[in-house]
Design a protein around this motif. Structure first.
Motif, mmCIF file in Angstrom:
data_model
loop_
_atom_site.group_PDB
_atom_site.id
_atom_site.type_symbol
_atom_site.label_atom_id
_atom_site.label_comp_id
_atom_site.label_asym_id
_atom_site.label_seq_id
_atom_site.Cartn_x
_atom_site.Cartn_y
_atom_site.Cartn_z
ATOM 1 N N LYS A 41 38.655 38.040 58.307
ATOM 2 C CA LYS A 41 39.822 39.156 58.731
ATOM 3 C C LYS A 41 40.864 39.305 57.804
ATOM 4 O O LYS A 41 41.404 40.297 57.375
ATOM 5 N N PRO A 42 41.657 38.187 57.421
ATOM 6 C CA PRO A 42 42.775 38.087 56.528
ATOM 7 C C PRO A 42 42.348 38.734 55.231
ATOM 8 O O PRO A 42 43.282 39.154 54.313
ATOM 9 N N LEU A 43 41.004 38.959 54.841
ATOM 10 C CA LEU A 43 40.695 39.386 53.501
ATOM 11 C C LEU A 43 40.327 40.864 53.650
ATOM 12 O O LEU A 43 39.712 41.377 52.773
ATOM 13 N N THR A 44 40.499 41.676 55.105
ATOM 14 C CA THR A 44 39.836 42.871 54.953
ATOM 15 C C THR A 44 40.371 43.875 53.840
ATOM 16 O O THR A 44 39.402 44.615 53.350
ATOM 17 N N MET A 45 41.491 43.640 53.392
ATOM 18 C CA MET A 45 41.965 44.828 52.483
ATOM 19 C C MET A 45 41.407 44.565 51.109
ATOM 20 O O MET A 45 41.249 45.598 50.351
ATOM 21 N N LEU A 46 41.276 43.401 51.004
ATOM 22 C CA LEU A 46 40.639 42.991 49.524
ATOM 23 C C LEU A 46 39.323 43.448 49.528
ATOM 24 O O LEU A 46 38.837 43.837 48.632
ATOM 25 N N ILE A 47 38.586 42.729 50.632
ATOM 26 C CA ILE A 47 37.167 43.271 50.558
ATOM 27 C C ILE A 47 36.861 44.812 50.520
ATOM 28 O O ILE A 47 36.128 45.232 49.851
ATOM 29 N N GLY A 48 37.680 45.328 51.600
ATOM 30 C CA GLY A 48 37.580 46.752 51.725
ATOM 31 C C GLY A 48 37.839 47.563 50.420
ATOM 32 O O GLY A 48 37.382 48.733 50.360
#
Length: 299
Positions: A268-275
């Motif tokens: 979840k905290p990596l959402t923007m990175l993964i996205g």
């Protein structure tokens, strides 16, 4: 297969030094073989010959009269397969995960199986070994089904035509190493990542090593200039350091690819990175190899 340094007298032998920078020659303890194939990593080859270039390493090792072939493993570049009449380069097969422990043993075992037991040619056996390693490091499987072995054989046979007379050059672009370095653990991880990438021949810009600490108005512009001129960002994301997250966002806004290591962080905290297209792994070796493969255009 035997691990250790017993005296061996054989008709045909496959020798893997297994000792890194302390590697010794096969006949150093009196061992002999009528036909010898040496499988060595680049570092082992350097140790045994004092040469740096894989082609020169192979040439020196082939001077041993019984040595009919030398294979020098060069990480993401693949491996040099050299005989008295031919020098060919084979590729590594990228895998979604990289479990490094035992990978050298698997290469040696697969090559020995193909060359010693099945009687296949050296180059064909080397391709089979490379593909077998990819299966092992990607799955951590210690045994393979007949179906898997057939797929490995098919893939390696198809790849045989991709053998090259020249090595694949390491791209000239720089890897920007983003990550915190404020504790001993953080500094150790930065050092390890920098060493691993350097050891495989890649250029690395590490802010703490190249710029150091200093006033924000001096350090930040220098770091960002280096980031803007990098080919890829390797981000150490443990702890979600704000400076590292900023560098990742800065890179993605400029279309610079990012590979990240997040060992104990939920998705979840990596959402923007993964996205935004960052390749995130929770495994150190996997993230290092992914960075190298991305820069070389293999993944």
């Amino acid at each position: 297969m035997m691990e250790g340094r017993p005296k061996v007298i054989a008709k045909r032998a496959v020798y893997d030094p297994q000792d890194g920078f302390r590697a010794q020659h096969f006949d150093g303890n009196g061992s002999s073989a009528e036909e010898l194939v040496v499988l060595a990593s680049w570092s082992e080859g350097r140790a045994m010959t004092d040469e740096k270039d894989p082609e020169r390493i192979a040439a020196r090792l082939l001077e041993n009269g019984s040595c009919i072939a030398v294979i020098i493993k060069c990480g993401p570049q693949g491996a040099l397969v050299a005989t008295a009449t031919s020098h060919k380069w084979i590729r590594a097969f990228p895998s979604p995960r990289v479990w490094k422990i035992g990978s050298g043993d698997v290469f040696s075992a697969a090559f020995a199986h193909a060359w010693l037991q099945e009687g296949r040619a050296v180059l064909e056996s080397a391709w089979f070994a490379s593909r077998t390693v990819a299966e092992y490091v990607g799955t951590r499987a210690e045994t393979f089904s007949q179906e898997t072995l057939m797929r490995i054989r098919e893939d390696s046979n198809l790849a045989l035509s991709k053998s090259s007379d020249t090595s694949r050059a390491i791209p000239d672009g720089t890897i920007y190493l983003a990550g915190p370095f404020f504790t001993t653990n953080e500094q150790w991880l930065v050092d390890e990542a920098r060493f691993a990438l350097h050891d495989m021949g890649f250029k690395v810009f590490s802010p703490i090593h190249e710029i150091g600490e200093g006033p924000a108005n001096v350090v930040a512009p220098a770091d960002l200039f280096a980031l803007e001129n990098s080919a890829l960002v390797f981000a150490l994301l443990n702890g979600l350091d704000t400076g590292t997250i900023f560098e990742v966002g800065y890179a993605r806004a400029r279309g610079i690819p990012v590979v990240g290591l997040a060992e104990s962080i939920e998705a979840k905290p990596l959402t923007m990175l993964i996205g935004s297209g960052c390749a995130i792994s929770n495994d150190f070796a996997t993230s290092v190899y992914t960075a190298c493969w991305q820069l070389m255009g293999d993944v």
